[in-house]
Design an enzyme around this catalytic site. Structure first.
Site, PDB file in Angstrom:
ATOM      1  N   CYS A 155      16.372 -44.609  -4.622  1.00  0.00           N
ATOM      2  CA  CYS A 155      15.107 -45.107  -5.147  1.00  0.00           C
ATOM      3  C   CYS A 155      14.809 -46.507  -4.631  1.00  0.00           C
ATOM      4  O   CYS A 155      13.670 -46.929  -4.629  1.00  0.00           O
ATOM      5  CB  CYS A 155      15.154 -45.123  -6.665  1.00  0.00           C
ATOM      6  SG  CYS A 155      15.722 -43.565  -7.311  1.00  0.00           S
ATOM      7  N   ASN A 168      26.433 -44.118  -8.140  1.00  0.00           N
ATOM      8  CA  ASN A 168      25.752 -43.566  -6.974  1.00  0.00           C
ATOM      9  C   ASN A 168      25.919 -44.419  -5.718  1.00  0.00           C
ATOM     10  O   ASN A 168      25.740 -43.933  -4.615  1.00  0.00           O
ATOM     11  CB  ASN A 168      24.265 -43.384  -7.277  1.00  0.00           C
ATOM     12  CG  ASN A 168      23.645 -44.584  -7.932  1.00  0.00           C
ATOM     13  OD1 ASN A 168      24.071 -44.995  -9.014  1.00  0.00           O
ATOM     14  ND2 ASN A 168      22.666 -45.180  -7.293  1.00  0.00           N
ATOM     15  N   THR A 203       5.909 -24.552 -19.738  1.00  0.00           N
ATOM     16  CA  THR A 203       6.320 -23.254 -19.196  1.00  0.00           C
ATOM     17  C   THR A 203       7.467 -23.436 -18.199  1.00  0.00           C
ATOM     18  O   THR A 203       7.454 -24.369 -17.398  1.00  0.00           O
ATOM     19  CB  THR A 203       5.110 -22.566 -18.520  1.00  0.00           C
ATOM     20  OG1 THR A 203       4.117 -22.377 -19.531  1.00  0.00           O
ATOM     21  CG2 THR A 203       5.479 -21.227 -17.920  1.00  0.00           C
ATOM     22  N   GLY A 258      16.869 -35.537 -12.550  1.00  0.00           N
ATOM     23  CA  GLY A 258      17.885 -36.334 -13.233  1.00  0.00           C
ATOM     24  C   GLY A 258      17.223 -37.474 -13.987  1.00  0.00           C
ATOM     25  O   GLY A 258      17.611 -37.802 -15.118  1.00  0.00           O
ATOM     26  N   THR A 259      16.213 -38.061 -13.387  1.00  0.00           N
ATOM     27  CA  THR A 259      15.488 -39.161 -14.028  1.00  0.00           C
ATOM     28  C   THR A 259      14.882 -38.687 -15.347  1.00  0.00           C
ATOM     29  O   THR A 259      14.944 -39.387 -16.363  1.00  0.00           O
ATOM     30  CB  THR A 259      14.368 -39.670 -13.082  1.00  0.00           C
ATOM     31  OG1 THR A 259      14.988 -40.087 -11.863  1.00  0.00           O
ATOM     32  CG2 THR A 259      13.587 -40.803 -13.695  1.00  0.00           C
TER      33      THR A 259
HETATM   34  N1  PLP Z   1      21.211 -41.070 -11.851  1.00  0.00           N
HETATM   35  C1  PLP Z   1      21.963 -41.261 -10.754  1.00  0.00           C
HETATM   36  C2  PLP Z   1      23.341 -41.809 -10.901  1.00  0.00           C
HETATM   37  C3  PLP Z   1      21.450 -40.948  -9.487  1.00  0.00           C
HETATM   38  O1  PLP Z   1      22.204 -41.142  -8.399  1.00  0.00           O
HETATM   39  C4  PLP Z   1      20.131 -40.432  -9.383  1.00  0.00           C
HETATM   40  C5  PLP Z   1      19.533 -40.164  -8.056  1.00  0.00           C
HETATM   41  O2  PLP Z   1      19.904 -40.763  -7.068  1.00  0.00           O
HETATM   42  C6  PLP Z   1      19.403 -40.233 -10.565  1.00  0.00           C
HETATM   43  C7  PLP Z   1      19.966 -40.559 -11.780  1.00  0.00           C
HETATM   44  C8  PLP Z   1      18.023 -39.657 -10.525  1.00  0.00           C
HETATM   45  O3  PLP Z   1      18.047 -38.282 -10.210  1.00  0.00           O
HETATM   46  P1  PLP Z   1      16.737 -37.558  -9.658  1.00  0.00           P
HETATM   47  O4  PLP Z   1      16.609 -37.949  -8.215  1.00  0.00           O
HETATM   48  O5  PLP Z   1      17.001 -36.098  -9.800  1.00  0.00           O
HETATM   49  O6  PLP Z   1      15.599 -38.024 -10.481  1.00  0.00           O
END
Ligand code: PLP
Length: 400
Positions: free
Chosen positions: A342, A157, A254, A68-69
């Site tokens: 995080c 989150n 890839t 997601g990041t």
């Molecule tokens: N965005 C939100 C709202 C999240 O809750 C998170 C992860 O907690 C992320 C982005 C980042 O996702 P990833 O852990 O897959 O990098």
């Protein structure tokens, strides 16, 4: 067995995802110009098509990446491109996956969208409309207002608050008229971080009208290490990485075909369960909310009453340190979090709570409990049985 109440950080992998991964793990590079390459490509493109259908996007708009990041970074740097100046509107509730890349845009003027006056867990779209007009009036010395893009998450989150994202998307696509003879606002792109929303509430990319949208497989029972970016064909995103041109050149490298297929399998199952799971989890969450406020003194609940994800409950116990709460719960066999995955492990107040106007000591006493697919009544009972004692002991230990 540990009771796992940290589903917003990551969710246990679904069996369908593991099976799909194992079944496709032998596939080779889908770029290969031979039968084995075509076989891998067929599986990859089927996954892309399935994901597009589940999320209201065309297959070509689905970009596979690794988290997601990464999806957030690809969108934010991609929309900024080579710009040297300009405005970025963002919600002050964003995850670091969005906040940090925005902070790194050299020359960007970052403007926080206003939160509700009574409900600070949400951006207020009417105040955002006024902010856009006021901004245009105040910054129209030239003949344009240089808004590069806006970002707003779909659901937070920490608190689980669903944001008025449809209204925000409309304001970006059809900005309000600016009074006077100065320049008018022109439509600008919107990036939506839907990492907490996808697989938990319905998401339709086309109906929403956003430019880009980020999701992450491990939040809906896929594997850790697969991210999804939905990106309209236009505007073209400036690539962060350059290489072999895969994924429309936005994310070269890839492919992880098995990871993509596992993501499609997990998303399909998650979407089919949304209604039933919403009801079940919201019931368990409401029970926790009631019992915790009834059995523990001086509790501050940050999760609003409505328009929320079903499994989130974010609470502060003033006088206790979040880390002490986590440690004591861990000893009791319960896994929870203080907020963003995080930030856990670092003894700091949540920036989301501070942005919501929560004072620092209260923010430091926060505990985020998030339920998910594997959560049961028994898990909730176990938490409720130990929490009053955990909170008194954490309060006795005091603040660091
Ligand atoms: N965005 C939100 C709202 C999240 O809750 C998170 C992860 O907690 C992320 C982005 C980042 O996702 P990833 O852990 O897959 O990098």
């Amino acid at each position: 067995m540990q009771v796992f109440l940290d589903h917003a950080a990551t969710s246990p992998t679904r069996e369908v995802a593991i099976e799909a991964y194992l079944e496709h793990a032998h596939l080779l590079n889908p770029g290969g110009q031979y039968a084995l390459g075509r076989q891998a490509k067929a599986a990859l493109e089927q996954a892309r098509e399935d994901i597009g259908e589940l999320l209201g996007a065309e297959p070509i708009e689905v970009i596979f990446c690794a988290s997601g990041t990464e999806a957030d970074n690809l969108a934010i740097h991609g929309l900024w491109g080579n710009a040297t100046h300009g405005v970025v509107f963002t919600s002050p509730l964003e995850h670091p996956g969005v906040r940090e890349p925005i902070r790194h845009l050299a020359g960007a003027r970052v403007v926080d969208m206003p939160l509700g006056r009574n409900n600070t867990a949400r951006v207020d779209s009417e105040l955002f409309r006024r902010q856009l007009v006021e901004y245009a009036v105040a910054h129209s010395a030239g003949d344009t207002v240089d808004i590069r893009f806006a970002t707003c998450m779909m659901a937070n989150n920490e608190t689980g608050a669903i944001q008025p994202i449809a209204d925000i998307a409309r304001l970006c696509a059809q900005p309000p008229a600016v009074p006077g003879a100065g320049p008018q606002l022109t439509p600008f792109p919107l990036h939506v971080d839907a990492v907490q929303a996808v697989g938990h509430i319905p998401v339709d990319f086309h109906a929403l009208g956003a430019t880009t949208l980020a999701a992450s497989a491990h939040k809906f029972g896929g594997l850790r290490g697969v991210g999804l970016l939905l990106a309209k064909r236009s505007p073209a995103l400036h690539p962060l990485l350059t290489g072999g041109g895969q994924e429309r050149g936005i994310r070269p490298g890839t492919h992880d075909v098995a990871g993509a297929v596992a993501t499609a399998a997990a998303l399909k199952e998650a979407c089919s369960e949304i209604d039933a799971e919403h009801q079940r989890l919201a019931g368990l969450r409401d029970q926790m909310r009631e019992r915790i406020t009834a059995t523990i003194d001086d509790v501050i609940i940050h999760t609003p009453e409505d328009d929320i994800l079903p499994g989130h409950l974010h609470i502060s116990f003033p006088g206790a340190e979040g880390d002490s709460l986590l440690m004591l719960l861990d000893v009791a066999g319960i896994a929870a979090s203080t907020g963003s995955a995080c930030a856990s492990g670092v003894n700091r107040a949540s920036e989301v709570l501070l942005a919501m106007g929560v004072d620092e000591p209260t923010a430091r006493g926060a505990l985020r409990i998030t339920l998910g697919r594997t959560s049961t009544q028994d898990d909730v009972d176990k938490l409720l049985a130990v929490l009053p004692d955990v909170v008194s002991r954490a309060r006795l230990a005091g603040m660091a």
